[in-house]
Scaffold this motif. Sequence first.
Motif, short mmCIF file in Angstrom:
data_model
loop_
_atom_site.label_atom_id
_atom_site.label_comp_id
_atom_site.label_asym_id
_atom_site.label_seq_id
_atom_site.Cartn_x
_atom_site.Cartn_y
_atom_site.Cartn_z
N VAL A 1 0.85 -1.19 0.00
CA VAL A 1 0.00 0.00 0.00
C VAL A 1 0.88 1.24 0.00
O VAL A 1 1.84 1.33 0.78
N PHE A 2 0.56 2.19 -0.90
CA PHE A 2 1.38 3.38 -1.06
C PHE A 2 0.54 4.65 -0.94
O PHE A 2 -0.62 4.67 -1.35
N ASP A 3 1.17 5.68 -0.42
CA ASP A 3 0.62 7.03 -0.50
C ASP A 3 1.03 7.57 -1.87
O ASP A 3 2.21 7.79 -2.14
N ALA A 4 0.02 7.76 -2.76
CA ALA A 4 0.29 8.21 -4.13
C ALA A 4 -0.16 9.64 -4.35
O ALA A 4 -0.48 10.02 -5.48
N SER A 5 -0.20 10.42 -3.28
CA SER A 5 -0.56 11.83 -3.46
C SER A 5 0.42 12.52 -4.39
O SER A 5 0.06 13.47 -5.09
N ASP A 6 1.66 12.05 -4.42
CA ASP A 6 2.65 12.48 -5.41
C ASP A 6 3.14 11.20 -6.10
O ASP A 6 3.96 10.46 -5.54
N ALA A 7 2.64 10.94 -7.31
CA ALA A 7 2.95 9.68 -8.00
C ALA A 7 4.43 9.55 -8.31
O ALA A 7 4.92 8.43 -8.48
N LEU A 8 5.13 10.67 -8.37
CA LEU A 8 6.55 10.61 -8.67
C LEU A 8 7.40 10.47 -7.42
O LEU A 8 8.64 10.44 -7.49
N ASN A 9 6.73 10.37 -6.29
CA ASN A 9 7.43 10.17 -5.02
C ASN A 9 6.57 9.29 -4.12
O ASN A 9 6.15 9.70 -3.03
N LEU A 10 6.30 8.08 -4.58
CA LEU A 10 5.46 7.15 -3.82
C LEU A 10 6.10 6.82 -2.48
O LEU A 10 7.31 6.65 -2.37
N LYS A 11 5.23 6.71 -1.44
CA LYS A 11 5.70 6.33 -0.10
C LYS A 11 4.91 5.11 0.36
O LYS A 11 3.68 5.15 0.44
N GLN A 12 5.63 4.02 0.65
CA GLN A 12 4.95 2.81 1.11
C GLN A 12 4.47 3.02 2.54
O GLN A 12 5.24 3.37 3.43
N ILE A 13 3.17 2.78 2.76
CA ILE A 13 2.58 2.98 4.09
C ILE A 13 2.00 1.70 4.67
O ILE A 13 1.52 1.69 5.80
N GLY A 14 2.06 0.62 3.90
CA GLY A 14 1.55 -0.64 4.41
C GLY A 14 2.05 -1.82 3.61
O GLY A 14 2.39 -1.70 2.43
N HIS A 15 2.13 -2.98 4.28
CA HIS A 15 2.57 -4.21 3.62
C HIS A 15 1.92 -5.38 4.34
O HIS A 15 2.15 -5.60 5.53
N ILE A 16 1.09 -6.12 3.61
CA ILE A 16 0.43 -7.31 4.15
C ILE A 16 1.07 -8.53 3.53
O ILE A 16 0.86 -8.82 2.34
N GLY A 17 1.89 -9.22 4.28
CA GLY A 17 2.56 -10.41 3.78
C GLY A 17 1.72 -11.65 4.02
O GLY A 17 0.71 -11.62 4.73
N GLY A 18 2.12 -12.75 3.41
CA GLY A 18 1.41 -14.02 3.60
C GLY A 18 0.74 -14.49 2.34
O GLY A 18 1.25 -15.39 1.65
N PRO A 19 -0.40 -13.90 1.96
CA PRO A 19 -1.08 -14.37 0.75
C PRO A 19 -0.26 -14.06 -0.51
O PRO A 19 0.39 -13.01 -0.61
N GLU A 20 -0.31 -14.98 -1.47
CA GLU A 20 0.27 -14.72 -2.78
C GLU A 20 -0.80 -14.02 -3.61
O GLU A 20 -1.73 -14.65 -4.12
N THR A 21 -0.68 -12.72 -3.75
CA THR A 21 -1.76 -11.88 -4.27
C THR A 21 -1.66 -11.68 -5.78
O THR A 21 -0.58 -11.65 -6.35
N TYR A 22 -2.85 -11.52 -6.40
CA TYR A 22 -2.92 -11.31 -7.84
C TYR A 22 -3.61 -10.01 -8.22
O TYR A 22 -3.23 -9.37 -9.19
#
Length: 435
Positions: free
Chosen positions: A377-398
């Motif tokens: 999960v990223f904060d994309a308020s500035d698409a040219l400077n994305l900031k990761q704000i979350g990461h849910i590990g475990g499931p292999e997501t599609y």
Amino acid sequence: MRKLLLNQSNIGILILLFIFPTSCLKDRITHTYSIQVPVYETLATARANMKSGPATELKTIGKVYVQGNYIFLNEIDKGIHVIDNSDPSKPVNLSFIKIPGNEDIAVKGSTMYADAYGDLVAFDISNPLHITPKKILDTVFTDRFYYYFGPNISYYDNYTTNSFNPDSMYVIIDWITKDTTVNYNSYPIMYYNSSCPSCAVVPSATYYAAANQNTGNGKSGSMARFAVVNDYLYTVSNVSLHTFDVSTSDNPISASNSNFGWNIETIYPFKNKLFIGSSSGVFIYDIATNPAQPTASGQFSHARACDPVIADDKYAYVTLSDGTKCGGYSNELDIVDATNLTNQNSLFKVYPLTHPEGLAKDGSTLFICDGKDGLKVFDASDALNLKQIGHIGGPETYDVIAENGLAIVIAKDGIYEYDYSDVNHIRQLSKLSVN
């Protein structure tokens, strides 16, 4: 004397052959393979069974479409699960619609559109427990003519004499696994043959996931190949864009068909444009002037890779991933100028990732399914400077559908639902498991 000895040697050899006949003459080295064998049904019977029935277990999930309180979940090549999601913490598997050859879904109002091999079927979904077909368009998807004819029926009889007869045609409705033993030096041959309903056929292993588009008729997304915009249904095949007039929702009519490339993968509508992803780039088609006949307005090329795409007013977000299905070696997120894809410098920024697949954006929050590395999960308020704000590990997501604080995540082992009303504290609400 020399001749007599030679004869005695020959006699000895013959005696040995008779004593050990199995080891010299009859031994065979064999190998046992597990193969998948198709189960056939006449097209007429398959169509008669295209209606909602009892709920079934989730096994091989594909596309997902969210409409109101319901989730329509594709079981690859078999049909659609109907899930009541009124309470995302307790989703209820309500029913299953048998649709052999189904891979894609889209909805307009109370009508659901689904492919059934080469056919387009319009279903009445006004009562989720009693879903029935309203119209079937024969053989509109030319790349999926997976019909099989009986021994006395030829391809010529069915297509050149306009005698399309569902009673004499067969489709695959299931697969069973069986063992077969063959000579070691022989290779098992599995092939498609339109005149041989008893031949073994290898099913498609292509995985299709959910995506995220907002058309006012529900949500699908970045892996979708169907999209409804106002009074038109747009579908993409491997090489073409097909437009259907659905102004009368339960009576789709073919409006146009355009060939525009190879290895087309996805379609994503945004306002008056269609963003079309392929394994080699992104195409933009304009539907403002003539929605019945989309026109090309831009193209962004990239190295060969799988290519889901979403967009907002300013940027297109393109994930590239490697693998045998699409080729290539890139695993990244590309930020592209969505206002001018004809510009040679339309690529603004590249973010490296593990193995990105589907993605979704809600406001300034960007969700990316990064394969075995889970959901990011990223904060994309500035698409040219994305900031990761979350990461849910475990499931292999599609893929992921995200709207109003609820994320529906498609993973290898099932469907996960998350509450992201507080993006700094995302919490899991439920999981429907694949069995």
